[in-house]
Motif scaffolding. Structure first.
Motif, short mmCIF file in Angstrom:
data_model
loop_
_atom_site.label_atom_id
_atom_site.label_comp_id
_atom_site.label_asym_id
_atom_site.label_seq_id
_atom_site.Cartn_x
_atom_site.Cartn_y
_atom_site.Cartn_z
N GLY A 1 7.40 2.45 -0.05
CA GLY A 1 7.80 3.68 -0.76
C GLY A 1 9.18 4.12 -0.33
N THR A 2 9.74 5.06 -1.12
CA THR A 2 11.10 5.53 -0.83
C THR A 2 11.14 7.01 -0.48
N ILE B 1 -5.93 8.92 2.50
CA ILE B 1 -5.63 9.13 3.93
C ILE B 1 -5.24 10.57 4.27
P1 ADP Z 1 6.74 7.28 -1.82
O1 ADP Z 1 5.36 7.30 -2.37
O2 ADP Z 1 7.66 6.38 -2.52
O3 ADP Z 1 6.79 7.15 -0.33
P2 ADP Z 1 6.76 10.03 -2.70
O4 ADP Z 1 7.86 11.01 -2.79
O5 ADP Z 1 5.98 9.80 -3.95
O6 ADP Z 1 7.38 8.73 -2.10
O7 ADP Z 1 5.77 10.53 -1.58
C1 ADP Z 1 6.31 10.99 -0.37
C2 ADP Z 1 5.29 10.85 0.73
O8 ADP Z 1 4.22 11.75 0.52
C3 ADP Z 1 4.63 9.52 0.81
O9 ADP Z 1 5.42 8.60 1.54
C4 ADP Z 1 3.33 9.82 1.51
O10 ADP Z 1 3.55 9.89 2.89
C5 ADP Z 1 3.01 11.21 1.02
N1 ADP Z 1 2.04 11.18 -0.10
C6 ADP Z 1 2.30 11.33 -1.42
N2 ADP Z 1 1.16 11.30 -2.15
C7 ADP Z 1 0.14 11.12 -1.24
C8 ADP Z 1 -1.28 11.00 -1.36
N3 ADP Z 1 -1.89 11.07 -2.55
N4 ADP Z 1 -1.99 10.83 -0.23
C9 ADP Z 1 -1.38 10.78 0.98
N5 ADP Z 1 -0.03 10.86 1.14
C10 ADP Z 1 0.72 11.05 0.04
#
Ligand code: ADP
Length: 576
Positions: free
Chosen positions: A532-533, A505
């Motif tokens: 997610g957190t 996305i």
């Molecule tokens: P979580 O996945 O638990 O929400 P993360 O710290 O791993 O927490 O990621 C923070 C945010 O970054 C996610 O909630 C998402 O919005 C965005 N994100 C991380 N990796 C991706 C990805 N591969 N593609 C799109 N959005 C991502």
């Protein structure tokens, strides 16, 4: 902008000024005492009255009455001039004392004064109060001079009528000067119209005074007429300038400052009594002790009052300053206390989270152990196996969450410890791929990887597994079904790079800036209610930095993201 330059913006005021100056010049060019000359004089006087009324009608100030009063005053002067000339040219005799001309002349002053008073009154009482004492001092000094040099002798000579007339002119000048001084010392309006008006009044008073000092020599002092003529002209110019409108508006005050001009005026006022004494002594005239004593006493009282006011103002200022400082100190103390409390609350929260997470982890690990054992049983029905699978998956999720919370709480307490060793990154990638393959398959995502031969790095293997697992798990989570996730391991410019690219996305540019902060989740992830957190990337960044490396992202909304973990060459070299 000076007053002359400002006239450029007002053609009508400029035209009147030019015409007025030309008429004044013509007056002096004509034969002295001729009928034509007196006609010019009367025309200038009458034109100023017309100009003032015209200005009031043209610019429609909110207070028009003062301008009509000015018009009436100037018209009375003009009528006085005409009647005065009638004696010479029509009746061919000297005007009697008092004459009808005197009545008109004297009637002009109250109108002008009243107009000024009304203008000053339109200001806030606060504005008027400022400068009132200074004005009183100047007026007292002027009264003293007026009495000693003009009035004192006059009120003793001639018939009663002559004495009244002789007394009235200087008295009227005092009244007009009083109004002018209030007008000038009110710390507001400094418009072009204001300056012309003030200049006009000064000219009028100065010409009156010079005439009053020696009326007998007026016939030879023809230049005195220029004072009255220019006074008429400037009054008209003031009324014809658009800024005359502002004189009836409450203007913002700059506060009475002790400017050089004001200081000189006050010093002159204070020096009046001794100077009068010196002049009387030098000219051998009888010393008017009572008048000088009263004048000096009054001036001293006013100075005292001014001083008292200053001291009070200073005291008030000091009290205000003390209060403000005390308030600032209290606010600062409160802020410090609040900060300390906030820090303490934050520390307690971290401690609490660490404690809870730790206590949750032990029973959770035990539950997961038993679930594993239960799943090893062979005679399970498919349904029970399915239940146990769900319980096991959710327990794993819960354990990850608890681990993340515990990790962050420890980080806050400054307790990140690494156990570095020689790590084969290819191995780390393969292990991660094995772990996530079932999830990719379940979602129909094509999971690929390319591994270059890279040297071993000196790092904490467990932590690097944690970072890569988080990056690949995110890639799978944020990539819709039948997308692609590609992991590559390569060596670039002396650094080792692990890349996780997905066709998911994507992340909006404004969100990318906050991505590695604690608990941050991008808007599109929240909107789609993807679980997610917001801790994973924060933890990954801290681990990367603890290894002197970096974590970065490039992403395009709706097209996918690439996360890059880079470890410096030095770490690779050490390990090699
Ligand atoms: P979580 O996945 O638990 O929400 P993360 O710290 O791993 O927490 O990621 C923070 C945010 O970054 C996610 O909630 C998402 O919005 C965005 N994100 C991380 N990796 C991706 C990805 N591969 N593609 C799109 N959005 C991502």
């Amino acid at each position: 902008m000076n007053a002359a330059a400002a006239l450029r913006s007002s053609p009508i005021a400029r035209a009147y000024l030019v015409a007025g100056l030309a008429a004044t010049a013509l007056y002096f060019a004509l034969p002295w005492g001729s009928f034509a000359q007196t006609l010019v004089y009367d025309a200038i006087a009458a034109s100023s009255a017309v100009a003032v009324v015209l200005g009031a009608r043209l610019y429609r100030p909110s207070l028009r009455l003062p301008w009509y009063l000015f018009g009436a005053g100037l018209l009375a002067f003009a009528a006085g001039d005409v009647i005065f000339n009638l004696y010479a040219f029509v009746w061919h005799r000297d005007p009697p004392v008092p004459s009808v001309a005197d009545v008109f002349y004297l009637a002009g002053y109250p109108f002008l004064t009243l107009g000024l008073v009304l203008l000053v009154r339109s200001l806030q009482s606060d504005e008027r109060r400022k400068g009132r004492l200074d004005a009183a001092m100047l007026i007292a000094a002027f009264c003293l001079c007026q009495w000693v040099f003009l009035l004192h002798d006059r009120v003793r000579e001639g018939s009663v009528a002559e004495r009244v007339v002789a007394f009235s002119y200087p008295a009227m000048d005092i009244v007009l000067l009083a109004a002018l001084v209030f007008f000038a010392l009110t710390p507001t309006w400094r418009t072009v119209a204001y300056r012309y008006l003030a200049a006009s009044m000064v000219l009028l008073i100065v010409a009156d005074e010079l005439y009053g000092l020696s009326p007998a020599t007026y016939a030879t002092a023809s230049w005195l007429d220029s004072g009255w003529l220019l006074s008429y002209v400037l009054w008209g110019v003031a009324a014809l300038h658009p800024s005359m409108r502002e004189l009836s508006e409450p203007a913002a005050s700059r506060g009475p400052r002790l400017s050089r001009g004001r200081f000189a005026m006050l010093a002159a006022a204070l020096a009046t009594a001794p100077v009068v004494l010196v002049i009387q002594w030098a000219t051998g005239s009888s010393v008017d002790a009572l008048a000088v004593a009263v004048g000096a006493g009054l001036l001293s009282a006013l100075v005292l009052l001014r001083l008292a006011n200053l001291v009070h103002a200073l005291d008030r200022l000091r009290v205000t300053e003390r209060l403000a400082r005390a308030e600032a100190e209290t606010a600062e103390r409160l802020l410090t206390e609040q900060n300390a409390r906030l820090r303490e609350a934050d520390r307690l929260k971290d401690e609490f989270v660490a404690l809870i997470s730790h206590d949750l982890r032990t029973p959770l690990t035990s539950i997961m152990g038993y679930l594993e054992l239960a799943l090893e049983e062979e005679d399970l029905t498919d349904e029970v196996r399915g239940f146990l699978d769900v319980a096991s998956r959710n327990s794993e999720r819960l354990l990850r969450l608890v681990n993340d919370l515990l990790f962050v709480a420890r980080l806050q307490a400054g307790e990140l410890s690494l156990e570095p060793d020689a790590v084969d990154l290819g191995d780390v990638v393969r292990e991660t791929m094995r772990a996530v393959e079932p999830r990719a398959a379940a979602k129909g995502i094509t999971l690929t990887c390319v591994l270059d031969a890279v040297p071993q790095v000196h790092a904490d293997r467990g932590r690097l597994l944690q970072v890569l697992d988080n990056l690949v798990s995110n890639a799978l989570k944020f990539t819709p079904e039948s997308g692609t996730v590609h992991v590559s391991l390569l060596q670039r410019d002396g650094s080792v790079r692990l890349e996780v690219r997905d066709s998911g996305i994507g992340i909006a540019p404004e969100d990318q800036r906050h991505l590695f902060q604690r608990f941050f989740r991008a808007t599109n992830a929240v909107e789609r209610q993807l679980p997610g957190t917001g801790l994973g990337l924060y933890i990954a960044r801290v681990i990367a930095e603890a290894h002197e490396g970096s974590l970065s992202v490039s992403s395009e909304l709706g097209r996918g993201s690439t996360f890059r973990l880079e470890l410096p060459a030095a770490r690779a070299a050490v390990a090699a």
